[in-house]
Design a protein around this motif. Structure first.
Motif, PDB file in Angstrom:
ATOM      1  N   ARG A 277      13.207  -3.402   8.067  1.00 58.43           N
ATOM      2  CA  ARG A 277      14.086  -2.583   7.220  1.00 58.43           C
ATOM      3  C   ARG A 277      13.431  -2.175   5.900  1.00 58.43           C
ATOM      4  NH1 ARG A 277      19.347  -2.798   9.462  1.00 58.43           N
ATOM      5  NH2 ARG A 277      18.799  -2.020  11.524  1.00 58.43           N
ATOM      6  N   ASN A 278      12.500  -3.025   5.408  1.00 58.75           N
ATOM      7  CA  ASN A 278      11.803  -2.644   4.169  1.00 58.75           C
ATOM      8  C   ASN A 278      11.018  -1.345   4.370  1.00 58.75           C
ATOM      9  OD1 ASN A 278      12.614  -4.687   2.443  1.00 58.75           O
ATOM     10  ND2 ASN A 278      11.069  -6.108   3.231  1.00 58.75           N
ATOM     11  N   TYR A 279      10.430  -1.199   5.545  1.00 62.37           N
ATOM     12  CA  TYR A 279       9.689   0.036   5.834  1.00 62.37           C
ATOM     13  C   TYR A 279      10.642   1.234   5.857  1.00 62.37           C
ATOM     14  CZ  TYR A 279       5.596  -2.741   7.094  1.00 62.37           C
ATOM     15  OH  TYR A 279       4.516  -3.583   7.063  1.00 62.37           O
ATOM     16  N   GLN A 280      11.813   0.998   6.413  1.00 60.18           N
ATOM     17  CA  GLN A 280      12.794   2.083   6.484  1.00 60.18           C
ATOM     18  C   GLN A 280      13.224   2.519   5.072  1.00 60.18           C
ATOM     19  OE1 GLN A 280      16.130   2.161   9.530  1.00 60.18           O
ATOM     20  NE2 GLN A 280      17.295   1.818   7.665  1.00 60.18           N
ATOM     21  N   THR A 281      13.396   1.539   4.200  1.00 62.34           N
ATOM     22  CA  THR A 281      13.782   1.856   2.822  1.00 62.34           C
ATOM     23  C   THR A 281      12.684   2.671   2.123  1.00 62.34           C
ATOM     24  OG1 THR A 281      15.004  -0.209   2.764  1.00 62.34           O
ATOM     25  CG2 THR A 281      14.534   0.824   0.630  1.00 62.34           C
TER      26      THR A 281
ATOM     27  N   HIS B 151       2.413  11.352   6.159  1.00 60.92           N
ATOM     28  CA  HIS B 151       2.063  10.017   6.652  1.00 60.92           C
ATOM     29  C   HIS B 151       1.739   9.122   5.464  1.00 60.92           C
ATOM     30  CE1 HIS B 151       1.682  11.736  10.714  1.00 60.92           C
ATOM     31  NE2 HIS B 151       1.128  12.764  10.103  1.00 60.92           N
ATOM     32  N   LEU B 152       2.276   7.924   5.509  1.00 64.01           N
ATOM     33  CA  LEU B 152       2.034   6.954   4.440  1.00 64.01           C
ATOM     34  C   LEU B 152       1.543   5.661   5.083  1.00 64.01           C
ATOM     35  CD1 LEU B 152       2.421   5.929   1.435  1.00 64.01           C
ATOM     36  CD2 LEU B 152       4.717   5.249   2.141  1.00 64.01           C
ATOM     37  N   GLU B 153       0.340   5.238   4.702  1.00 65.80           N
ATOM     38  CA  GLU B 153      -0.174   3.969   5.237  1.00 65.80           C
ATOM     39  C   GLU B 153       0.048   2.877   4.208  1.00 65.80           C
ATOM     40  OE1 GLU B 153      -3.518   5.702   8.328  1.00 65.80           O
ATOM     41  OE2 GLU B 153      -4.186   4.489   6.656  1.00 65.80           O
ATOM     42  N   ILE B 154       0.787   1.867   4.614  1.00 63.82           N
ATOM     43  CA  ILE B 154       1.123   0.763   3.703  1.00 63.82           C
ATOM     44  C   ILE B 154       0.992  -0.548   4.471  1.00 63.82           C
ATOM     45  CG2 ILE B 154       3.605   1.155   4.130  1.00 63.82           C
ATOM     46  CD1 ILE B 154       4.088   0.063   1.266  1.00 63.82           C
ATOM     47  N   GLY B 155       0.247  -1.497   3.886  1.00 64.85           N
ATOM     48  CA  GLY B 155       0.001  -2.750   4.599  1.00 64.85           C
ATOM     49  C   GLY B 155      -0.659  -2.477   5.932  1.00 64.85           C
ATOM     50  N   HIS B 156      -0.114  -3.071   6.984  1.00 70.70           N
ATOM     51  CA  HIS B 156      -0.694  -2.886   8.317  1.00 70.70           C
ATOM     52  C   HIS B 156      -0.019  -1.755   9.100  1.00 70.70           C
ATOM     53  CE1 HIS B 156      -3.038  -6.453   7.785  1.00 70.70           C
ATOM     54  NE2 HIS B 156      -1.958  -7.157   7.502  1.00 70.70           N
ATOM     55  N   MET B 157       0.863  -1.042   8.431  1.00 71.63           N
ATOM     56  CA  MET B 157       1.661  -0.046   9.159  1.00 71.63           C
ATOM     57  C   MET B 157       1.488   1.373   8.619  1.00 71.63           C
ATOM     58  SD  MET B 157       2.926  -2.168  11.273  1.00 71.63           S
ATOM     59  CE  MET B 157       4.098  -1.211  12.191  1.00 71.63           C
TER      60      MET B 157
ATOM     61  N   MET C  21       4.646  -5.596   0.317  1.00 72.41           N
ATOM     62  CA  MET C  21       4.453  -5.081   1.682  1.00 72.41           C
ATOM     63  C   MET C  21       2.995  -4.771   1.982  1.00 72.41           C
ATOM     64  SD  MET C  21       7.783  -2.667   1.982  1.00 72.41           S
ATOM     65  CE  MET C  21       7.479  -2.212   3.681  1.00 72.41           C
ATOM     66  N   GLY C  22       2.132  -4.967   1.007  1.00 74.62           N
ATOM     67  CA  GLY C  22       0.716  -4.696   1.227  1.00 74.62           C
ATOM     68  C   GLY C  22       0.279  -3.463   0.463  1.00 74.62           C
ATOM     69  N   SER C  23      -1.013  -3.268   0.409  1.00 70.44           N
ATOM     70  CA  SER C  23      -1.525  -2.154  -0.393  1.00 70.44           C
ATOM     71  C   SER C  23      -1.296  -0.820   0.310  1.00 70.44           C
ATOM     72  CB  SER C  23      -3.021  -2.336  -0.651  1.00 70.44           C
ATOM     73  OG  SER C  23      -3.707  -2.364   0.574  1.00 70.44           O
TER      74      SER C  23
ATOM     75  N   ALA D 138       4.683   4.450  -8.011  1.00 70.46           N
ATOM     76  CA  ALA D 138       6.000   3.790  -8.005  1.00 70.46           C
ATOM     77  C   ALA D 138       6.098   2.779  -6.864  1.00 70.46           C
ATOM     78  CB  ALA D 138       7.099   4.847  -7.877  1.00 70.46           C
ATOM     79  N   LEU D 139       5.607   3.169  -5.693  1.00 70.07           N
ATOM     80  CA  LEU D 139       5.682   2.254  -4.543  1.00 70.07           C
ATOM     81  C   LEU D 139       4.795   1.030  -4.759  1.00 70.07           C
ATOM     82  CD1 LEU D 139       5.618   4.782  -1.535  1.00 70.07           C
ATOM     83  CD2 LEU D 139       7.564   3.474  -2.407  1.00 70.07           C
ATOM     84  N   GLU D 140       3.656   1.241  -5.394  1.00 66.45           N
ATOM     85  CA  GLU D 140       2.761   0.101  -5.641  1.00 66.45           C
ATOM     86  C   GLU D 140       3.444  -0.933  -6.528  1.00 66.45           C
ATOM     87  OE1 GLU D 140      -0.615   2.298  -7.133  1.00 66.45           O
ATOM     88  OE2 GLU D 140      -1.808   1.811  -5.355  1.00 66.45           O
ATOM     89  N   LYS D 141       4.302  -0.456  -7.431  1.00 65.51           N
ATOM     90  CA  LYS D 141       5.003  -1.394  -8.323  1.00 65.51           C
ATOM     91  C   LYS D 141       6.177  -2.052  -7.602  1.00 65.51           C
ATOM     92  CE  LYS D 141       3.564   0.978 -12.480  1.00 65.51           C
ATOM     93  NZ  LYS D 141       3.648   2.351 -12.923  1.00 65.51           N
TER      94      LYS D 141
END
Lengths: 113, 316
Positions: free
Chosen positions: A35-39, A63-69, B264-266, B256-259
């Motif tokens: 759900r954090n990804y959805q937010t 496209h947004l790459e964040i962490g492993h996703m 959740m990771g970089s 903003a997301l980084e803060k």
């Protein structure tokens, strides 16, 4: 709408999807753990497509790459946004193909909502 | 005559072509072409298909030396080499450029890409360009690799010096090819070698080409902006106000997301594309970020690798 979203699911490629409209999640297959990804997707893609539209640009995919996703957002007619959650190193071209091939079902789902 | 094979791989400009030329007793087969991507910061030509050389070990054995191209867009050659040309190689040497900002990111990437290949054979990590940047040192590599669960030999080498590269080969295949006079081979190769430096792959100095200039000289990238750790613009070649505004909004979003979502990771990148529109992208690391405008037909995979290479070599 959920059925149309579930049709997108493919192991190793798309593990969850949702429809956004007017900054709200209208339908979702995201598990509670994701759900954090959805937010993040809701805030990011609403903001970015709004900005693109405001300056008259025709960008409709993000496209947004964040962490492993990877979160992928596709702007659809009537302001709908389709969001897909994928592993970061999954094949982005394949993801686009899946979404493209499912356009008819996805549009039908949003039009009937 | 016994024939053995070894595969050299690693990031662009890590010294694969140089290492094979150092060892080969024949004129190497290489497939160099002028650089048209982010590697322009480091060299004028790059391998687009493969390198090949042969090292005479003694009268009864020889070693065939295969080198992959570095760029991910030539991945089809990696697969061809793993499945065909070098499928029977007895080992792999992963060359790691110590001047890259995060060499461990390269190691992770190549270990993942060549996982199926190295699971059945020995692999050694050979660190190059430590004369240009000494850190991370050997102890650092050993510590981080242990944390990554990678248990293999790490050696620091000079790819231009035959005996230095030969040491890695001996470590890799010494037990498979017994009874060889490795010292004699090294002396023979060193005596054939002209004075250093002799290779076009070897950079004379780091960052000869500024980051923004390198970015806009990269195939498919039309303009770029450089942002600092706070995601504020430091320099830009982007003329379109609309594109600049959109890229700034993307950078603000990332900031903003980084803060808010650091747990959740970089964030690695944010891309915005559309039919007939230039692709806009922001690639980030902890110290800086790069905003790029690129042609719509440049694939996102190639764009990602170009940006990663540009940032990996950046000190700006």
């Amino acid at each position: 709408m959920i059925a149309a979203l579930k049709q997108l699911h493919q192991p190793g490629l798309i593990q969850a999807a949702c429809f956004l409209r007017n900054k709200e999640v209208e339908a979702s297959t995201f598990e509670a753990n994701d759900r954090n990804y959805q937010t993040i997707a809701r805030q990011a893609f609403t903001y970015i497509f709004h900005n693109a539209s405001r300056v008259g640009a025709n960008h409709n995919e993000s496209h947004l790459e964040i962490g492993h996703m990877r979160l992928s957002g596709f702007l659809m007619p009537q302001g709908w946004i389709l969001v897909c959650l994928s592993p970061k190193h999954s094949n982005i071209q394949l993801l686009r193909e899946v979404v493209k091939c499912s356009q008819k079902g996805l549009r039908a789902a949003t039009e009937s909502a | 005559m016994k024939d053995f094979k070894v595969l050299f791989t690693g990031s662009v400009a890590s010294g694969k072509t140089t290492a094979i030329r150092s060892l080969s007793d024949i004129d190497t087969v290489d497939t160099d072409a002028n650089v048209s991507d982010s590697a322009i910061r480091r060299k004028r030509t790059t391998t687009i298909a493969m390198d090949y050389g042969v090292l005479e070990l003694d009268d009864t054995a020889r070693m065939h030396l295969y080198g992959t191209p570095g760029q991910e867009r030539f991945k089809f050659m990696w697969e061809l080499m793993m499945s065909d040309l070098a499928h029977d190689a007895i080992g792999m040497i992963l060359l790691v450029d110590n001047t890259r900002k995060d060499p461990f990111r390269d190691i992770k990437f190549y270990l993942e890409e060549f996982r199926d290949f190295i699971v059945r054979r020995r692999m050694i990590i050979a660190v190059t360009h430590s004369d240009l940047r000494a850190e991370p040192d050997l102890q650092h590599y050993q510590r981080v690799l242990k944390d990554m669960g990678v248990f293999t030999t790490v050696m620091f080498i000079d790819a231009r010096v035959p005996s230095s590269v030969l040491g890695v080969l001996q470590e890799l295949v010494g037990t498979e090819v017994a009874g060889l006079d490795w010292e004699g081979i090294g002396a023979r190769l060193d005596s054939k070698q002209p004075e250093l430096p002799q290779e076009d792959e070897e950079p004379a100095a780091l960052n000869q080409v500024p980051l923004l200039q390198a970015a806009v000289n990269t195939r498919g990238i039309t303009s770029a902006m450089y942002l600092d750790a706070e995601r504020k613009i430091v320099d830009s070649t982007i003329k379109s106000e609309i594109k600049k505004e959109l890229l700034c909004s993307m950078a603000n979003l990332i900031s903003a997301l980084e803060k808010k979502a650091a747990f959740m990771g970089s964030i690695d990148n944010l891309v915005l594309c559309g039919e007939g529109e230039e692709t806009l992208s922001v690639f980030v690391d902890t110290q800086h970020a790069l905003g790029l405008c690129s042609e719509p037909n440049l694939t996102l995979n190639v764009l990602k690798q170009q940006a990663a290479d540009l940032l990996q070599w950046s000190n700006e």
